[in-house]
Design an enzyme around this catalytic site. Structure first.
Site: not given
Lengths: 208, 265, 411
Positions: A148, A172-174
């Site tokens: 990502h 950070c964003h799963g």
């Protein structure tokens, strides 16, 4: 105060028209008025201009090339890793080219999990077999950088959160990866990348 | 442009003066003889002399053998890595094999202790002493200098190194030697702490080259020239091409200038 | 006054730009049609050569700075890293290292040309003074740049030169401590020299811009030292002088390349291949060749403070040169006595340089004193008096008349 490149006359057309030039006691702008001579001069100017451009280009090439990785950086781009101390079910993180490399010694359960999934359920379909070396199914070697935005996923330590697929979980964003390092959930678009590596013996790999 | 003749006299004088000055400077800028006796090193012929000269790699490889077997006991070449040996004409497999015969520091082990292991191409050559203090303690107060740049760091370059290695002799009668010092014809002051490192037959060359002191000194000086200036071959080859190119460019540019100025003259 | 500039550029895109920012018009005016005396000789190349050198030095310096480490424990090895590991690092460094020498060679010849042909005389005094400021900035930059490789000569050169300021009574030692940022040349010194070595070249570019701007107000001098009388005495800068300068640039690049590729360390000192050692001074401390004349002036005076003042004086005297020269004519071509005395001055400068390379013993002390004496006497005594006494040769009526030998055509 002029570098040689300006020789090729972009402004010559203007030169000939300029009053300062025509006021001279001789033909404006040198021998512009004489066609036979003018062609030869144009050719010479073209050669000189091209030569100057090549020279400046050469200097520019060397300067820009100096920003590429130096010999010492390239030299450490291969590392040899001893796998013997890595117990089944655990993993280590090593550094290669400034990047974290995940090496996990997978359990039979983890291998089965990775192989039981249907390919059309995957966002970035790849078989587990294509992500390990033939006959070395227990070893998965990944570049530990979330596809990502470049964070390092958790999951290499047994105590880490590993996500729903027992692989890796990016804080950070799963994004969640499975035991083959393939993306299963979250914003990351691609599976964890594989570094170039080869087995030098049963317990030794060389990355790079 | 027709220039009155008298205008040229001072210009010509100036150029004559500049040429004379340039000659004088190159002659006189040579380091002044200091109060201490600084002997002139021998003047040998070297493969890397001159515009086209590049280091003789066979000699440099033999020199590397001399360095490894003799000099490296006391002298480091810490600017060098095993990977640099490809510049001596070794291929990657040979470099790897050579590196693995050396034991080098390899960072820390898993318990945080300094680790050593067989060298890899990326590793630096190992220094014989951990630091200067340790070296002086072990060497009776003398510090064996790092040899990576020794050819550039000494007036006379390879001639100096060759001179030192072949310059051992008995002190002339009446010359007072200090304790633990050795007489050398080419060392400034003639008293050197390093005992004579090379004797005939000290190393065994695999290519059948005679292993005389003279030959070994020549080879190791060539090797050290290469460690000081590893870019020499590339530099001189590029230089010839660049200068030829610039000479042609000058010719064309001058022709352009002549054409442009033809109506003014 | 607001409104668009009326541009005559035919290309619509360039015209659009030029109407809003008349940079193309300006370039054409200043470097295209700019009326330049028609009788320049090749000495007039050296300003352009200095400009080219400055550009190459800045470019190579920027790329060297990407790999250099301004840290006393790393600096020396980082330079070797550049030489050995960085792609074309050896080339970039040797161009930069020898570029400093090239910069001084062309600048010294440029200055000589100005002195020989009286280019400093009215109305070009400020142009000249800006030139002297450029020289001083160059020296500061070169000195600090030489410290960066952190070799023995770097270290001891820095120590000796900064210690010059200790000669000033009272404040001296505080100045030196301030320069060092400590009590010897060390990490703070290296770090600030690095910062300033990166900054000063851009200041230099600014002053060069002013130098050129001033030149374009008063116009160029020429070998005859008489002002152009009209368009017949001048040529447009382009293509005439762009072409002539290009020839000079090519020849100059050959010389530079010869040093870089075949004798890269000829102008350097072997001691700088030994890493700096604060406990051991090399046997012979010598500055780089371009500082040797001033170094000789310094050592020719037995008193420390006086020596330092004389050394700075040997440079600062150039600032007042326009007012020391009392002659009516500019060019030494028309000054039968001065023409030779200026060459004697050059000789005194060269002799000082040679003396600077030798230990101040025996004949070298005497020689350097004689040369230093002439160096100053030339400016302070000979130039003011000779200008009044000397009878100049008759000046030509105009540049065209001198060049073609024909009397002036009637218009």
């Amino acid at each position: 105060m002029t570098v040689p490149v300006t020789l090729t006359g972009e402004y010559e057309g203007n030169m000939a028209e300029s009053p300062a030039t025509t006021a001279h006691g001789h033909p404006a702008g040198g021998s512009h008025g004489q066609p036979a001579d003018g062609t030869k001069r144009d050719l010479l100017e073209l050669i000189a201009g091209a030569g100057a451009a090549i020279f400046v280009g050469g200097i520019g090439w060397a300067l820009v090339a100096s920003m590429n990785p130096a010999a010492d950086v390239l030299a450490v781009s291969a590392v040899e890793i001893d796998l013997a101390p890595i117990a089944v079910g655990s993993g280590i993180t090593v550094m290669w080219q400034g990047k974290p490399i995940f090496i996990r010694h997978r359990t039979d359960k983890e291998i089965t999990e990775a192989r039981d999934v249907k390919l059309d359920e995957l966002r970035d379909p790849q078989t587990d077999q294509s992500r390990v070396k033939p006959g070395r199914d227990q070893w998965i070697v990944l570049i530990g950088i979330c596809t990502h935005l470049g964070c390092i996923p958790l999951g290499n330590k047994p105590t880490d959160m590993r996500g729903d697929w027992d692989g890796w979980f990016c804080p950070c964003h799963g994004s969640q990866y499975d035991t083959s390092g393939r993306i299963r959930k979250g914003p990351a678009p691609l599976d964890l990348a594989l570094p170039p590596y080869a087995f030098e013996s049963d317990t030794k790999i060389k990355i790079g | 442009m027709r220039t009155p003749r008298f205008l040229f006299a001072p210009m010509r004088t100036f150029f004559a003066l500049m040429v004379a000055a340039a000659l004088a400077i190159t002659g006189l800028l040579a380091p002044p003889a200091s109060a201490q006796d600084v002997p002139t090193p021998p003047n040998e012929n070297w493969s890397f002399d001159g515009i086209f000269g590049t280091p003789d790699l066979a000699a440099a490889q033999r020199g590397f053998q001399v360095y490894s077997e003799v000099c490296s006991t006391c002298h480091a070449i810490h600017q060098m890595h095993f990977r640099d040996l490809t510049g001596l004409g070794f291929n990657d497999a040979q470099v790897k094999a050579i590196a693995s015969t050396f034991t080098v520091p390899q960072g820390l082990d898993d318990s945080g202790q300094p680790k050593e292991g067989p060298g890899m191409p990326a590793n630096q050559f190992r220094s014989p002493f951990p630091n200067e203090k340790a070296a002086r303690a072990a060497m009776n107060g003398a510090y064996p200098p790092d040899l990576s740049l020794i050819i550039n760091a000494r007036e006379g370059g390879a001639n100096y190194v060759y001179g030192i290695l072949t310059g051992y002799a008995d002190a002339p009668t009446g010359f007072t030697m200090q304790d633990a010092m050795n007489y050398n014809r080419y060392f400034p002051g003639h008293q050197i702490a390093m005992p004579q490192p090379l004797q005939d037959g000290k190393v065994t060359y695999t290519d059948g080259t005679p292993n005389t002191v003279d030959q070994m000194a020549r080879d190791v000086a060539t090797f050290l020239y290469w460690t000081s200036n590893p870019e020499t071959t590339e530099r001189k080859q590029m230089g010839i091409r660049v200068i030829l190119f610039l000479v042609l460019l000058t010719g064309v540019t001058y022709a352009v200038k002549r054409k442009i100025w033809s109506d003014v003259h | 006054m607001a409104g668009l500039h009326k541009s005559d550029i035919p290309n619509p895109v360039l015209n659009w730009i030029d109407s809003r920012l008349p940079i193309i018009t300006m370039m054409q005016k200043e470097y295209g049609v700019f009326p330049t005396p028609r009788n320049f000789n090749y000495f007039w190349n050296f300003g352009a050569l200095a400009m080219v050198t400055l550009i190459i030095l800045i470019l190579t310096g920027i790329f060297l700075a990407m790999s250099y480490q301004p840290n006393t424990t790393l600096a020396f090895d980082s330079v070797q890293h550049i030489m050995r590991d960085v792609n074309y690092g050896w080339l970039i460094r040797y161009v930069h290292q020898n570029g400093a020498s090239m910069f001084f060679i062309v600048t010294y010849i440029h200055i000589f040309r100005g002195m020989y042909y009286g280019s400093y005389k009215a109305p070009r005094e400020l142009l000249w003074i800006l030139g002297v400021v450029i020289l001083l900035l160059m020296m500061a930059t070169a000195f600090m740049g030489y410290v960066l490789p952190w070799g023995q000569m770097s270290y001891w050169g820095a120590t000796v030169i900064t210690n010059l300021f200790s000669a000033f009574p009272g404040v001296g030692k505080y100045i030196v401590t301030l320069l060092w940022g400590g009590f010897s040349v060390d990490q703070p010194t290296l770090n600030r020299f690095y910062s300033l070595h990166y900054l000063l070249p851009f200041v230099l570019v600014g002053v060069v811009f002013l130098h050129v701007a001033a030149l374009h107000i008063v116009g160029s001098n020429n070998p005859l030292g008489i002002e152009p009388r009209g368009p017949q005495d001048t040529l447009p800068f382009h293509p005439y002088y762009t072409a002539k300068d290009s020839v000079g640039v090519c020849v100059f690049l050959i010389v530079w390349a010869a040093f870089v590729f075949f004798a890269p360390n000829m102008l350097g000192d072997p001691n700088n291949f030994v890493e700096a050692n604060p406990l051991q001074t090399p046997a012979d401390i010598v500055p780089e060749w371009y500082f040797l004349p001033y170094y000789a002036v310094l050592r020719s005076v037995p008193n420390k403070l006086l020596g330092v003042l004389m050394m700075f004086g040997s440079l600062l005297v150039l600032l007042v040169l326009p007012w020391l020269d009392t002659s009516r004519v500019r060019s030494a071509r028309f000054r039968p006595t001065y023409r030779w005395l200026i060459l004697v001055w050059v000789l005194s400068f060269v002799v000082l340089g040679i003396c600077g390379a030798h230990k101040p013993e025996g004949i070298w002390v005497i020689l350097s004193r004689i040369a230093a004496l002439y160096y100053f006497a030339h400016f302070l005594v000979i130039m003011p008096i000779l200008g009044k006494l000397e009878r100049p040769l008759p000046l030509p009526e105009s540049i065209t008349q001198a060049v073609t030998g024909r009397p002036l055509e009637s218009h």
